[in-house]
Enzyme design. Sequence first.
Site, PDB file in Angstrom:
ATOM      1  N   CYS A 152       0.829  -1.208   0.000  1.00  7.70           N
ATOM      2  CA  CYS A 152       0.000   0.000   0.000  1.00  7.70           C
ATOM      3  C   CYS A 152       0.861   1.255   0.000  1.00  7.70           C
ATOM      4  CB  CYS A 152      -0.928  -0.018   1.211  1.00  7.70           C
ATOM      5  SG  CYS A 152      -1.841   1.507   1.406  1.00  7.70           S
TER       6      CYS A 152
ATOM      7  N   HIS B 273     -26.053  21.829   0.142  1.00  7.99           N
ATOM      8  CA  HIS B 273     -26.234  22.392  -1.178  1.00  7.99           C
ATOM      9  C   HIS B 273     -25.213  23.485  -1.462  1.00  7.99           C
ATOM     10  CE1 HIS B 273     -28.534  23.188  -4.760  1.00  7.99           C
ATOM     11  NE2 HIS B 273     -28.514  24.485  -4.497  1.00  7.99           N
TER      12      HIS B 273
ATOM     13  N   LYS C 251      -0.147   5.416  -6.035  1.00  7.92           N
ATOM     14  CA  LYS C 251      -1.245   5.479  -7.010  1.00  7.92           C
ATOM     15  C   LYS C 251      -2.041   6.771  -6.855  1.00  7.92           C
ATOM     16  CE  LYS C 251      -5.045   4.256  -5.779  1.00  7.92           C
ATOM     17  NZ  LYS C 251      -5.561   2.937  -5.647  1.00  7.92           N
TER      18      LYS C 251
ATOM     19  N   TYR D  24      -9.370  -3.499 -10.603  1.00  4.93           N
ATOM     20  CA  TYR D  24      -9.005  -2.226  -9.978  1.00  4.93           C
ATOM     21  C   TYR D  24      -7.744  -1.621 -10.594  1.00  4.93           C
ATOM     22  CZ  TYR D  24     -11.859  -2.882  -5.660  1.00  4.93           C
ATOM     23  OH  TYR D  24     -12.857  -3.014  -4.745  1.00  4.93           O
TER      24      TYR D  24
ATOM     25  N   CYS E 280      -1.612   1.839  -2.946  1.00  5.42           N
ATOM     26  CA  CYS E 280      -2.548   2.943  -2.699  1.00  5.42           C
ATOM     27  C   CYS E 280      -1.887   4.321  -2.700  1.00  5.42           C
ATOM     28  CB  CYS E 280      -3.225   2.769  -1.340  1.00  5.42           C
ATOM     29  SG  CYS E 280      -3.445   1.083  -0.794  1.00  5.42           S
TER      30      CYS E 280
ATOM     31  N   GLU F 200     -25.510  15.551  -2.243  1.00  9.87           N
ATOM     32  CA  GLU F 200     -26.901  15.751  -1.803  1.00  9.87           C
ATOM     33  C   GLU F 200     -27.879  14.911  -2.631  1.00  9.87           C
ATOM     34  OE1 GLU F 200     -28.699  19.680  -2.482  1.00  9.87           O
ATOM     35  OE2 GLU F 200     -27.116  20.077  -3.940  1.00  9.87           O
TER      36      GLU F 200
ATOM     37  N   GLU G 194      -7.335   1.826 -12.906  1.00 17.69           N
ATOM     38  CA  GLU G 194      -6.678   2.957 -12.233  1.00 17.69           C
ATOM     39  C   GLU G 194      -5.408   3.379 -12.980  1.00 17.69           C
ATOM     40  OE1 GLU G 194      -6.102   1.698  -8.169  1.00 17.69           O
ATOM     41  OE2 GLU G 194      -8.125   2.328  -7.590  1.00 17.69           O
TER      42      GLU G 194
HETATM   43  P1  NDP Z   1      -8.385  -7.928  -9.924  1.00 16.81           P
HETATM   44  O1  NDP Z   1      -8.605  -9.283  -9.394  1.00 16.81           O
HETATM   45  O2  NDP Z   1      -9.230  -6.791  -9.466  1.00 16.81           O
HETATM   46  O3  NDP Z   1      -8.474  -7.970 -11.511  1.00 16.81           O
HETATM   47  C1  NDP Z   1      -7.676  -8.853 -12.260  1.00 16.81           C
HETATM   48  C2  NDP Z   1      -8.054  -8.670 -13.704  1.00 16.81           C
HETATM   49  O4  NDP Z   1      -7.184  -9.426 -14.517  1.00 16.81           O
HETATM   50  C3  NDP Z   1      -9.463  -9.148 -13.999  1.00 16.81           C
HETATM   51  O5  NDP Z   1     -10.055  -8.273 -14.936  1.00 16.81           O
HETATM   52  C4  NDP Z   1      -9.225 -10.521 -14.598  1.00 16.81           C
HETATM   53  O6  NDP Z   1     -10.217 -10.911 -15.509  1.00 16.81           O
HETATM   54  C5  NDP Z   1      -7.924 -10.296 -15.351  1.00 16.81           C
HETATM   55  N1  NDP Z   1      -7.176 -11.534 -15.542  1.00 16.81           N
HETATM   56  C6  NDP Z   1      -6.874 -12.464 -14.612  1.00 16.81           C
HETATM   57  N2  NDP Z   1      -6.170 -13.462 -15.172  1.00 16.81           N
HETATM   58  C7  NDP Z   1      -6.034 -13.155 -16.484  1.00 16.81           C
HETATM   59  C8  NDP Z   1      -5.429 -13.810 -17.590  1.00 16.81           C
HETATM   60  N3  NDP Z   1      -4.836 -15.006 -17.460  1.00 16.81           N
HETATM   61  N4  NDP Z   1      -5.490 -13.207 -18.807  1.00 16.81           N
HETATM   62  C9  NDP Z   1      -6.116 -12.023 -18.942  1.00 16.81           C
HETATM   63  N5  NDP Z   1      -6.706 -11.365 -17.942  1.00 16.81           N
HETATM   64  C10 NDP Z   1      -6.666 -11.928 -16.728  1.00 16.81           C
HETATM   65  O7  NDP Z   1      -6.836  -7.661  -9.686  1.00 16.81           O
HETATM   66  P2  NDP Z   1      -5.969  -6.361  -9.751  1.00 16.81           P
HETATM   67  O8  NDP Z   1      -4.641  -6.852 -10.185  1.00 16.81           O
HETATM   68  O9  NDP Z   1      -6.626  -5.278 -10.520  1.00 16.81           O
HETATM   69  O10 NDP Z   1      -5.924  -5.904  -8.232  1.00 16.81           O
HETATM   70  C11 NDP Z   1      -5.622  -6.840  -7.199  1.00 16.81           C
HETATM   71  C12 NDP Z   1      -6.388  -6.511  -5.964  1.00 16.81           C
HETATM   72  O11 NDP Z   1      -5.835  -5.355  -5.370  1.00 16.81           O
HETATM   73  C13 NDP Z   1      -7.845  -6.147  -6.225  1.00 16.81           C
HETATM   74  O12 NDP Z   1      -8.669  -7.277  -6.174  1.00 16.81           O
HETATM   75  C14 NDP Z   1      -8.165  -5.184  -5.120  1.00 16.81           C
HETATM   76  O13 NDP Z   1      -8.745  -5.890  -4.057  1.00 16.81           O
HETATM   77  C15 NDP Z   1      -6.836  -4.616  -4.725  1.00 16.81           C
HETATM   78  N6  NDP Z   1      -6.764  -3.220  -5.129  1.00 16.81           N
HETATM   79  C16 NDP Z   1      -7.589  -2.311  -4.528  1.00 16.81           C
HETATM   80  C17 NDP Z   1      -7.559  -0.996  -4.898  1.00 16.81           C
HETATM   81  C18 NDP Z   1      -8.484  -0.014  -4.273  1.00 16.81           C
HETATM   82  O14 NDP Z   1      -9.065  -0.317  -3.242  1.00 16.81           O
HETATM   83  N7  NDP Z   1      -8.688   1.146  -4.898  1.00 16.81           N
HETATM   84  C19 NDP Z   1      -6.628  -0.496  -5.899  1.00 16.81           C
HETATM   85  C20 NDP Z   1      -5.830  -1.546  -6.489  1.00 16.81           C
HETATM   86  C21 NDP Z   1      -5.903  -2.829  -6.089  1.00 16.81           C
HETATM   87  P3  NDP Z   1     -11.636 -11.544 -15.037  1.00 16.81           P
HETATM   88  O15 NDP Z   1     -12.471 -10.408 -14.529  1.00 16.81           O
HETATM   89  O16 NDP Z   1     -12.163 -12.138 -16.293  1.00 16.81           O
HETATM   90  O17 NDP Z   1     -11.302 -12.558 -13.989  1.00 16.81           O
END
Ligand code: NDP
Length: 450
Positions: A43, A436, A51, A178, A48, A441, A182
């Site tokens: 983080c 407001h 980012k 996510y 976080c 709101e 982002e």
């Molecule tokens: P996520 O699990 O959110 O997303 C992973 C993405 O990668 C999905 O769209 C998934 O597709 C895709 N994917 C997975 N495997 C493959 C593959 N073999 N080929 C192509 N695409 C693939 O992971 P992130 O890496 O974005 O983030 C990890 C975690 O970090 C998040 O789950 C979140 O909890 C946390 N995070 C939180 C944030 C916040 O609170 N603002 C900011 C950043 C991260 P599919 O949907 O089809 O499975």
Amino acid sequence: MSEYDYDLFVIGAGSGGVRLSRIASGLGAKVAVAEDRYMGGTCVNVGCVPKKLFVYSSHIEEDLEDGAGFGWTNSGTLNFDWNKLRDNKTHEISRLNGIYNNLLEGAGVTVHSGRARFVDHHTVSVGDTTYTAKYIAVATGSWPFIPQFEGSEHAVTSNEFFFLPRLPKSAIVLGGGYIAVELAGILNGLGVDTTLIYRGDLFLRGFDEDVRAFAKNEIEKKGVKLVFNNNIRSVTKVSDGFNVSLEDDSSVNTGLVLAATGRKAHTQDIGIENTDIALNKAGNIEVDSNFATSVKNIFAVGDVKGDYQLTPVALAEGMALARNLFNDQPINMDYDNIPTAVFCQPTIGTVGLTETQARERFGDIDVYKSDFKPMKHTLSGRDERTFMKLIVDVNTDRVVGAHMVGPEAGEIMQGVAIAIKAGATKAHFDETIGIHPTAAEEFVTMREPI
Ligand code: NDP
């Protein structure tokens, strides 16, 4: 005199590990924490915090453009210096690393710099020294996962993104979660020609359907190219970047391939093979409701469990475990209604159930929606809209889901989350006087269900 060196030894000084160590020490336990990479974990160092700093930077050109409608123009040229942003960010994070270290030491926690590995169920080694502890907690977090494809070694992850030696002219971001939305938003805002490639029909799987569709429109309007139902087949190094071949047989040249394809529990090289800690099929550490692993004196908190990969959840778990172990008033974690924000542009904020989940759970629901042009853009002229949605269980009148896509959605949703956590009904929302003029709101003035 205890038979152990420590009451608690924590492996990993990220969000969960630091909170656990500090609270446990404050409750009178003799605590040590080991960290071999960076204080504050993902983080603070590659998640976080950097980012959010980059999101601020990536919004500035747009803010200045918006100024024209408010009478502000700039006759000079506007330049962006990636090195300056990156290095200022790194400098600020070094400051935070120091603060984390001081917080731990100030709380009486012994900090060991180095990799801790299990020797047995009560012993860890750091370098050449071994330490025994009554309880050991694994708080080693998660690590980016890159799917295997030809040339996948050319792809970078969020870990490297924050330290890129130079900003590319173009980038491909793989993934639809996510991190992909982002970082695609940041790159686009910093002037990089950005394409997000997602394997499914629509990104942000798991979010409310209206939110996903609305976010897609707004993100596209900002200039990010969205390619769905496609995936990377191979990446080849070419003179000025990479050639990326896609599953639909097309190919494109780009300056950067960024894989944001999920994160996996970080359990490698901690001597887990010297324990009976059970991992599930996905490689996550399995725990019971008190965070105990299959070995009763060994616990796990945060991403390494693989369920909620969110800093505030890891913090709450660290706090709960410390109290469960060292306070006679233990607390139970409540995982309902965890609010989150996706810092894409505009931001998504969400708490509670999606419409689909609420319909499945309650059957009879009312849905309220609002889609409007934010006041700021009446003068800026920018074509950006804001979306809000409330979902109400008709039988109890309770608001069971709230969703927003728009500026400051994270800030707004934190307050809404308190109301929902407290069991607020739609009548409570209706009785609340609005502030407001704000976008927020709108959450207390939606009267007619769709
Ligand atoms: P996520 O699990 O959110 O997303 C992973 C993405 O990668 C999905 O769209 C998934 O597709 C895709 N994917 C997975 N495997 C493959 C593959 N073999 N080929 C192509 N695409 C693939 O992971 P992130 O890496 O974005 O983030 C990890 C975690 O970090 C998040 O789950 C979140 O909890 C946390 N995070 C939180 C944030 C916040 O609170 N603002 C900011 C950043 C991260 P599919 O949907 O089809 O499975």
